[in-house]
Motif scaffolding. Structure first.
Motif, PDB file in Angstrom:
ATOM      1  N   LEU A 197     -23.624  11.430 -18.730  1.00  0.00           N
ATOM      2  CA  LEU A 197     -23.065  10.430 -18.944  1.00  0.00           C
ATOM      3  C   LEU A 197     -21.768   9.635 -18.341  1.00  0.00           C
ATOM      4  N   ASP A 198     -21.309   9.617 -17.527  1.00  0.00           N
ATOM      5  CA  ASP A 198     -20.967   8.947 -16.632  1.00  0.00           C
ATOM      6  C   ASP A 198     -21.233   8.285 -15.840  1.00  0.00           C
ATOM      7  N   LEU A 199     -22.723   8.573 -15.240  1.00  0.00           N
ATOM      8  CA  LEU A 199     -23.320   7.696 -14.787  1.00  0.00           C
ATOM      9  C   LEU A 199     -23.843   6.300 -15.668  1.00  0.00           C
ATOM     10  N   MET A 200     -23.644   6.892 -17.025  1.00  0.00           N
ATOM     11  CA  MET A 200     -23.930   6.031 -18.432  1.00  0.00           C
ATOM     12  C   MET A 200     -22.452   5.580 -17.974  1.00  0.00           C
ATOM     13  N   ILE A 201     -21.918   5.566 -18.676  1.00  0.00           N
ATOM     14  CA  ILE A 201     -20.495   4.795 -18.738  1.00  0.00           C
ATOM     15  C   ILE A 201     -19.770   4.064 -17.813  1.00  0.00           C
ATOM     16  N   ASP A 202     -20.559   4.349 -16.313  1.00  0.00           N
ATOM     17  CA  ASP A 202     -19.763   3.890 -15.489  1.00  0.00           C
ATOM     18  C   ASP A 202     -20.691   2.876 -15.583  1.00  0.00           C
ATOM     19  N   GLY A 203     -22.095   2.661 -15.938  1.00  0.00           N
ATOM     20  CA  GLY A 203     -22.763   1.454 -15.798  1.00  0.00           C
ATOM     21  C   GLY A 203     -22.643   0.242 -16.601  1.00  0.00           C
ATOM     22  N   LEU A 204     -21.676   1.583 -17.789  1.00  0.00           N
ATOM     23  CA  LEU A 204     -21.564  -0.014 -19.161  1.00  0.00           C
ATOM     24  C   LEU A 204     -19.858  -0.954 -18.769  1.00  0.00           C
ATOM     25  N   ARG A 205     -19.415   0.697 -17.738  1.00  0.00           N
ATOM     26  CA  ARG A 205     -18.278   0.093 -17.205  1.00  0.00           C
ATOM     27  C   ARG A 205     -18.319  -1.252 -16.239  1.00  0.00           C
ATOM     28  N   ALA A 206     -18.918  -1.559 -15.593  1.00  0.00           N
ATOM     29  CA  ALA A 206     -19.576  -2.193 -14.434  1.00  0.00           C
ATOM     30  C   ALA A 206     -20.404  -3.618 -15.389  1.00  0.00           C
ATOM     31  N   ARG A 207     -20.860  -2.893 -16.389  1.00  0.00           N
ATOM     32  CA  ARG A 207     -22.062  -4.659 -17.257  1.00  0.00           C
ATOM     33  C   ARG A 207     -20.828  -5.123 -17.893  1.00  0.00           C
ATOM     34  N   LEU A 208     -19.665  -4.841 -18.518  1.00  0.00           N
ATOM     35  CA  LEU A 208     -18.930  -4.869 -19.031  1.00  0.00           C
ATOM     36  C   LEU A 208     -17.457  -6.124 -18.258  1.00  0.00           C
ATOM     37  N   ALA A 209     -17.439  -5.910 -17.010  1.00  0.00           N
ATOM     38  CA  ALA A 209     -16.842  -6.303 -16.214  1.00  0.00           C
ATOM     39  C   ALA A 209     -17.302  -7.678 -15.203  1.00  0.00           C
ATOM     40  N   ASP A 210     -19.617  -7.653 -15.451  1.00  0.00           N
ATOM     41  CA  ASP A 210     -19.978  -8.730 -14.533  1.00  0.00           C
ATOM     42  C   ASP A 210     -19.171  -9.813 -15.445  1.00  0.00           C
ATOM     43  N   PRO A 211     -18.493 -10.936 -14.673  1.00  0.00           N
ATOM     44  CA  PRO A 211     -18.552 -12.354 -15.678  1.00  0.00           C
ATOM     45  C   PRO A 211     -19.875 -13.039 -15.362  1.00  0.00           C
ATOM     46  N   ALA A 212     -20.517 -12.731 -14.737  1.00  0.00           N
ATOM     47  CA  ALA A 212     -21.799 -13.363 -15.487  1.00  0.00           C
ATOM     48  C   ALA A 212     -22.072 -13.045 -16.861  1.00  0.00           C
ATOM     49  N   ARG A 213     -22.046 -11.990 -17.770  1.00  0.00           N
ATOM     50  CA  ARG A 213     -22.365 -11.398 -18.545  1.00  0.00           C
ATOM     51  C   ARG A 213     -21.880 -12.907 -19.920  1.00  0.00           C
TER      52      ARG A 213
END
Length: 213
Positions: A197-213
């Motif tokens: 779960l930590d791996l999945m959520i950390d990846g989701l946090r990184a995706r949300l913080a990506d300015p390219a989104r």
């Protein structure tokens, strides 16, 4: 007193604990309730519909132990706790993971699903991404619960191989893992779930913080 759908679902949950998913049938449930099988169709259209309601009943404690997101609460911590609550519910009840794996939300469950989706959208995910995230986490939790029960069944049927029982000189990394992990038990299995779960959520946090989104 007239039979209600709650009576039917409660009896089905009890029967599931007694005979497992393979032994649960509408005919057997009718006998347990002391009614004819056609009587059950007033309350559930078929076995699959019954299992949808059973799945929701099995996870009822999960919804109570993981309330809606509170003002100011971190959405990631909230999602993680909901997933862990679901995992604990699934490993507590016999064959619960197999029942939940095939379920679809009933009308009664839609408000909770809506609230969960709204929380993820409020965190910054689009509706499609929120749905895929919810499904991915759910599939991981259900699969982990299935693995937990499979390991317990294996332990009951086979002679256990002690950790560290392999040639440490030939497999030093595996020996180090065995020492670090300790004896297999339910707590260790939940550590695997937490890590995933930590791996999945950390990846989701990184995706949300990506300015390219």
């Amino acid at each position: 007193m007239a039979l209600t759908r709650d009576d039917v679902v409660d009896a089905a949950v009890d029967l599931l604990a007694e005979v497992g998913l393979e032994g649960l049938s509408l005919r057997r449930l009718a006998r347990k309730l002391g009614v004819s099988a056609p009587t059950l169709y007033w309350h559930v259209a078929d076995k699959r519909t019954l299992l949808d309601h059973v799945a929701e009943r099995l996870l009822a404690d999960q919804w109570r132990s993981a309330p809606p997101l509170a003002p100011g609460e971190d959405w990631a911590a909230w999602l993680r706790e909901r997933a862990l609550s679901q995992y604990r519910a699934l490993v507590t009840h016999r064959d619960a993971a197999l029942v939940v794996a095939g379920n679809r939300p009933t009308d009664d469950a839609l408000p909770a699903v809506e609230a969960t989706m709204a929380t993820l959208v409020g965190a910054g995910l689009g509706p499609r991404e929120a749905f895929l995230t919810l499904m991915s986490v759910g599939h991981f939790v259900i699969g982990s619960a299935v693995e937990y029960h499979a390991e317990r069944a294996r332990a009951a049927e086979a002679s256990p191989v002690p950790h560290g029982g392999h040639d440490a000189a030939a497999h030093p990394t595996l020996a180090a893992v065995a020492t670090a992990m300790g004896p297999p038990d339910g707590a260790r299995h939940e550590d695997v779930v937490r890590h995933g779960l930590d791996l999945m959520i950390d990846g989701l946090r990184a995706r949300l913080a990506d300015p390219a989104r």
